[in-house]
Enzyme design. Structure first.
Site, mmCIF file in Angstrom:
data_model
loop_
_atom_site.group_PDB
_atom_site.id
_atom_site.type_symbol
_atom_site.label_atom_id
_atom_site.label_comp_id
_atom_site.label_asym_id
_atom_site.label_seq_id
_atom_site.Cartn_x
_atom_site.Cartn_y
_atom_site.Cartn_z
ATOM 1 N N HIS A 241 50.368 -1.416 -37.659
ATOM 2 C CA HIS A 241 48.883 -1.085 -37.192
ATOM 3 C C HIS A 241 48.110 -2.196 -37.438
ATOM 4 C CE1 HIS A 241 45.631 1.904 -37.587
ATOM 5 N NE2 HIS A 241 45.690 1.625 -36.506
ATOM 6 N N ASN B 284 43.065 5.285 -41.060
ATOM 7 C CA ASN B 284 42.649 6.230 -40.127
ATOM 8 C C ASN B 284 42.299 7.764 -40.681
ATOM 9 O OD1 ASN B 284 42.108 4.295 -38.209
ATOM 10 N ND2 ASN B 284 43.796 4.795 -36.858
HETATM 11 N N1 CAA Z 1 36.671 -10.862 -31.650
HETATM 12 C C1 CAA Z 1 37.017 -11.827 -32.590
HETATM 13 N N2 CAA Z 1 36.134 -12.506 -33.345
HETATM 14 C C2 CAA Z 1 35.229 -11.531 -33.640
HETATM 15 C C3 CAA Z 1 34.810 -10.335 -33.058
HETATM 16 C C4 CAA Z 1 35.674 -9.985 -31.930
HETATM 17 N N3 CAA Z 1 35.357 -8.783 -31.233
HETATM 18 N N4 CAA Z 1 33.689 -9.836 -33.419
HETATM 19 C C5 CAA Z 1 33.428 -10.608 -34.862
HETATM 20 N N5 CAA Z 1 34.278 -11.734 -34.483
HETATM 21 C C6 CAA Z 1 34.153 -12.788 -35.765
HETATM 22 C C7 CAA Z 1 32.992 -13.698 -35.614
HETATM 23 O O1 CAA Z 1 33.549 -14.654 -34.723
HETATM 24 C C8 CAA Z 1 32.763 -14.334 -36.784
HETATM 25 O O2 CAA Z 1 33.719 -15.233 -37.377
HETATM 26 P P1 CAA Z 1 33.733 -16.329 -38.242
HETATM 27 O O3 CAA Z 1 33.183 -15.631 -39.634
HETATM 28 O O4 CAA Z 1 34.805 -17.008 -38.376
HETATM 29 O O5 CAA Z 1 32.395 -17.029 -37.683
HETATM 30 C C9 CAA Z 1 33.121 -12.657 -37.734
HETATM 31 O O6 CAA Z 1 33.796 -11.888 -36.878
HETATM 32 C C10 CAA Z 1 31.874 -11.974 -38.261
HETATM 33 O O7 CAA Z 1 31.193 -11.769 -37.187
HETATM 34 P P2 CAA Z 1 29.765 -11.625 -36.957
HETATM 35 O O8 CAA Z 1 29.093 -12.549 -37.742
HETATM 36 O O9 CAA Z 1 29.371 -11.817 -35.463
HETATM 37 O O10 CAA Z 1 29.360 -10.153 -37.002
HETATM 38 P P3 CAA Z 1 29.296 -9.393 -38.443
HETATM 39 O O11 CAA Z 1 29.398 -10.234 -39.666
HETATM 40 O O12 CAA Z 1 28.578 -8.179 -38.167
HETATM 41 O O13 CAA Z 1 30.943 -8.733 -38.353
HETATM 42 C C11 CAA Z 1 32.466 -7.202 -37.875
HETATM 43 C C12 CAA Z 1 31.477 -7.903 -37.349
HETATM 44 C C13 CAA Z 1 33.638 -8.232 -38.379
HETATM 45 C C14 CAA Z 1 33.050 -6.583 -36.656
HETATM 46 C C15 CAA Z 1 32.171 -6.198 -39.104
HETATM 47 O O14 CAA Z 1 31.061 -5.549 -38.687
HETATM 48 C C16 CAA Z 1 33.133 -5.239 -39.671
HETATM 49 O O15 CAA Z 1 33.897 -5.585 -40.372
HETATM 50 N N6 CAA Z 1 32.890 -4.072 -38.960
HETATM 51 C C17 CAA Z 1 34.041 -2.932 -39.336
HETATM 52 C C18 CAA Z 1 34.976 -2.964 -38.192
HETATM 53 C C19 CAA Z 1 35.805 -1.696 -38.694
HETATM 54 O O16 CAA Z 1 35.776 -1.167 -39.216
HETATM 55 N N7 CAA Z 1 37.216 -2.169 -37.933
HETATM 56 C C20 CAA Z 1 38.215 -0.951 -38.178
HETATM 57 C C21 CAA Z 1 37.930 0.116 -37.033
HETATM 58 S S1 CAA Z 1 39.480 1.240 -37.260
HETATM 59 C C22 CAA Z 1 40.928 0.605 -36.268
HETATM 60 O O17 CAA Z 1 40.657 -0.476 -35.669
HETATM 61 C C23 CAA Z 1 42.050 1.260 -36.530
HETATM 62 C C24 CAA Z 1 42.042 2.123 -35.297
HETATM 63 O O18 CAA Z 1 43.464 2.372 -35.180
HETATM 64 C C25 CAA Z 1 41.250 2.662 -34.634
#
Ligand code: CAA
Length: 519
Positions: free
Chosen positions: A140, A190
Site C-alpha cells: 500500500h 488509513n
Molecule cells: N507528484 C509528484 N511529486 C509531487 C507531487 C505530485 N503530485 N506533489 C508534490 N510533489 C513533490 C514536489 O515536486 C516536491 O519535490 P522536491 O522536494 O523534490 O522538489 C515535493 O513533492 C514537495 O512539493 P511542494 O513543495 O510543491 O509542496 P508541499 O511542500 O506543499 O508538499 C505534499 C506537497 C508532499 C503533498 C505535502 O503537502 C504532504 O505531505 N501532504 C500530505 C499528503 C498525504 O497525507 N498523503 C497521504 C494521503 S492517504 C493515502 O494516500 C492513502 C490512501 O489509500 C488514501
C-alpha cells in the site's frame, strides 16, 4: 528473489505514481490500462511529475528520458507475462480486483508475486480467490506516490513467508520504508487518517468552523502539511468515502460512519482535485489569509485582558500594549473589548459572565503560545456580539497572528480535531494491532506528519491529552471520545510512549518516566 520487471495494472493517479517510483529505481514497468483515454491521462500524470522534477533540478533531461523509456504502456494482461511482480492499482471494488487477479493468475509465472495496492479491502479475500494465494501480498503506497516514503506491506494468513519479505525488500529498493502489518481494514495509516478526515468534514457540515479555519487549525496549530479538508480533496472524496464505508462495515463504530456531506459531494460529482471541485475549487480562487488584512481598522483602542493570572495573560497584555493599545486587566474599567485568555478544557462563558461584560467578551486561546504567525483560536460564547468578534479578529491580525474562530466547546478547534485522533492511535496500540513506533512511522512517512501521534502525546503529556479528551467526552458523550485506558495508565504512571523519529534511536526507552511536572 530478484525483481527486474513489474506490471502495474491501472494507470490512475496512484498507478501512474507507482509506475514512476519503479521506473526511477531502474525497474522496467509494463503499465497496463485497458481504457485508452485513461492510459493517455495516466501517462500524462507521469510525464507531468517527471517534468516537475526536472524543473526543480531533481532530475536532468537524460535521467528523465531513461525513466520514461522504462515505462512500456500496454492494453492487455498478456503483456504482464514476463513480470516478476504485478501490482493492481484499480478502484476499490472487490469484484474488479478479483477479476484482475484471475487474469494475472492466467498470464504470470507461478513464481511471480501478485500485489494489491488496496487501501482498505481485505487482502485475504483477494488472495483466497487466487490460484496461488501464497504469493499475494498487499503493498500500500501513499499519495503522491513519488513523494511519500511509506509502503504498508500486508501479509495474510495465506502468504508464503518469502513473499512479504520480498515485498519489503522491494519497498526499500524503491527508497521507501516498509512496515509489515496484518490484514485489517485500513491497515495503520488509513484506519487513523480517515476517521480524522471524516470528523473534520463533520465539523464543517455542522457549522462548528469554516473550511479554511479547520484547515488552518491543522496546518498552523498542529503543524500538519495539509489541512484535513484539502487532504480529502487530494485523496478524492469518492476514495475517502469508500474507505470509510469499508472501515465502518468492519468496525461498526460511529467514527467511521461517513459524514453525510461527503456522500452529497460525491453524488454531485464534486470528488476533489481531480474533478476541479470538492470541498474547495481548483485552482484555488482566494489566497489564504486575505480576510484578516481587510478590516484591520476595526481594531479597538482600549481592551481588557483577563484570565487565570498566569504568564500567558501577562504576555498578551504586554504584546497588546506594545502594539499601541490601552490595556487594562481590571474588568470594571470601561473598554471596547474584553479578551478572556482561555484555558484548554474550560468554557469561556463563566468568566465572561463573571466579568459582567459578556457581549463584549471574546475568548482567546493560544494552543502554541503567542508569536508572530502563531495560531490563535477566537472563541465566541453564546452571548458574544458580532462586533466584539470583529474587533478581536482585527486585534489578533494586528499582532500578526493566524486566526481561527471556534465555538465555546471543549477542545475549541485544534483539540477538537486532534484529541480524538490521538485517542484512535492509543486504541490501536491497546488493541494489539500496531506499536507506537510503527504508528508514528506510518503517519510521518505516509502522511507527512512532522511528528508522530505518540510524539505529540508525549510532548503535550498524556495527562493533558487525557484531560482534553475527558472534557470532550463529558460534553458530548460520544464513545469515540471515551479516553482509552492505556492513555489513562500512562497519565497515572507519568510515563511517555517514547517513540524515536524514524531513523533515530530512542533517547529514553519506551516507558521512560516523565521528569518535571507531576503529570
Ligand atoms: N507528484 C509528484 N511529486 C509531487 C507531487 C505530485 N503530485 N506533489 C508534490 N510533489 C513533490 C514536489 O515536486 C516536491 O519535490 P522536491 O522536494 O523534490 O522538489 C515535493 O513533492 C514537495 O512539493 P511542494 O513543495 O510543491 O509542496 P508541499 O511542500 O506543499 O508538499 C505534499 C506537497 C508532499 C503533498 C505535502 O503537502 C504532504 O505531505 N501532504 C500530505 C499528503 C498525504 O497525507 N498523503 C497521504 C494521503 S492517504 C493515502 O494516500 C492513502 C490512501 O489509500 C488514501
Amino acid at each position: 528473489m530478484e525483481i527486474r520487471e513489474v506490471a502495474v495494472v491501472g494507470l490512475g493517479t496512484m498507478g501512474a505514481g507507482i509506475a514512476e517510483v519503479f521506473a526511477r529505481a531502474g525497474i522496467g514497468v509494463v503499465a497496463i490500462e485497458a481504457d485508452p483515454q485513461a492510459l493517455l491521462a495516466g501517462l500524462g500524470t507521469l510525464d507531468a511529475s517527471l517534468a516537475r522534477a526536472v524543473n526543480r533540478g531533481r532530475l536532468d533531461a537524460r535521467q528523465q528520458a531513461d525513466i520514461r523509456a522504462r515505462v512500456r504502456p500496454a492494453a492487455a494482461f498478456a503483456d504482464a507475462a514476463a513480470a516478476d511482480l504485478a501490482i493492481e492499482v484499480v478502484p476499490e471494488r472487490l469484484e474488479v480486483k478479483r477479476q484482475i487477479f484471475a487474469e494475472l493468475d492466467r498470464v504470470c509465472s507461478p513464481d511471480a508475486i501478485l500485489a494489491t495496492n488496496t487501501s482498505s479491502l481485505s487482502v485475504t479475500t483477494i488472495a483466497a480467490a487466487s490460484r496461488y494465494p501464497g504469493r499475494v501480498v498487499g503493498m500500500h503506497f501513499f499519495n503522491p506516490a513519488p513523494v511519500m516514503g511509506l509502503v504498508e506491506v500486508v501479509a495474510t494468513v495465506l502468504s508464503d513467508d518469502r513473499v512479504p519479505a520480498a515485498a519489503a525488500d522491494l519497498a526499500r529498493r524503491l527508497g521507501k520504508t516498509p512496515i509489515q502489518v496484518a490484514d485489517r481494514a485500513g491497515f495503520i495509516a488509513n484506519a487513523l487518517l480517515l476517521p480524522y478526515l471524516n470528523h473534520a468534514a463533520g465539523l464543517l457540515e455542522t457549522g462548528y468552523a469554516t473550511a479554511v479555519d479547520i484547515d488552518r487549525a491543522a496546518t498552523v496549530g498542529i503543524g500538519l502539511p495539509m489541512g484535513p479538508l484539502a487532504l480529502l480533496d487530494l485523496i478524492g472524496l469518492d476514495t475517502s468515502l469508500s474507505i470509510l464505508e469499508v472501515l465502518h462495515a468492519e468496525f461498526n463504530l460511529p467514527r467511521y460512519s461517513p459524514a453525510p456531506l461527503l456522500r452529497r459531494l460525491v453524488s454531485a460529482g464534486r470528488t476533489g482535485r481531480k474533478a476541479g471541485r470538492g470541498i474547495y475549487r481548483y485552482p484555488a480562487a482566494v489566497p489564504d489569509g486575505v480576510e484578516e488584512t481587510a478590516g484591520a481598522d476595526l481594531a479597538p483602542d482600549t481592551v481588557t485582558v483577563i484570565g487565570a493570572g498566569d504568564d500567558q495573560e501577562a504576555e498578551l497584555a504586554s504584546a497588546l500594549a506594545a502594539a499601541g493599545l490601552n490595556v487594562t486587566r481590571n474588568a470594571a474599567h470601561p473598554t471596547e473589548l474584553v479578551l478572556i485568555v482561555a484555558e484548554s478544557g474550560k468554557p469561556v462563558l463563566p468568566a465572561a459572565l463573571a466579568a459582567g461584560r459578556a457581549t463584549e467578551a471574546v475568548g482567546l486561546h493560544l494552543p502554541g503560545g503567542l508569536g508572530n504567525g502563531a495560531l490563535v483560536e477566537l472563541i465566541a460564547t453564546s452571548l458574544t456580539s458580532e462586533q466584539a468578534m470583529r474587533a478581536a479578529t482585527a486585534l489578533a491580525g494586528r499582532l500578526g497572528m493566524t486566526i481561527v474562530r471556534a465555538p465555546d466547546r471543549p477542545g475549541f478547534l485544534v483539540g477538537a480535531l486532534l484529541y480524538p485522533h490521538l485517542a484512535d492511535a492509543v486504541r490501536m496500540v491497546q488493541d494489539g494491532y500496531a506499536s507506537p513506533a510503527d504508528i508514528d512511522t506510518a503517519m510521518t512517512l505516509g502522511c507527512g506528519y512532522p511528528r508522530g501521534l505518540f510524539e505529540l502525546i508525549d510532548e503535550a503529556g498524556a495527562a493533558d491529552v487525557l484531560a482534553g479528551l475527558r472534557a470532550m467526552y463529558i460534553a458530548y458523550g460520544y464513545p469515540a471520545l471515551a479516553p482509552p485506558p492505556l492513555l489513562a495508565e500512562h497519565a497515572a504512571a507519568g510515563i511517555d510512549f517514547a517513540v524515536a523519529p524514524p531513523g533515530k534511536p530512542a533517547t529514553a526507552g519506551a516507558g521512560a518516566r516523565r521528569t518535571g511536572s507531576a503529570r
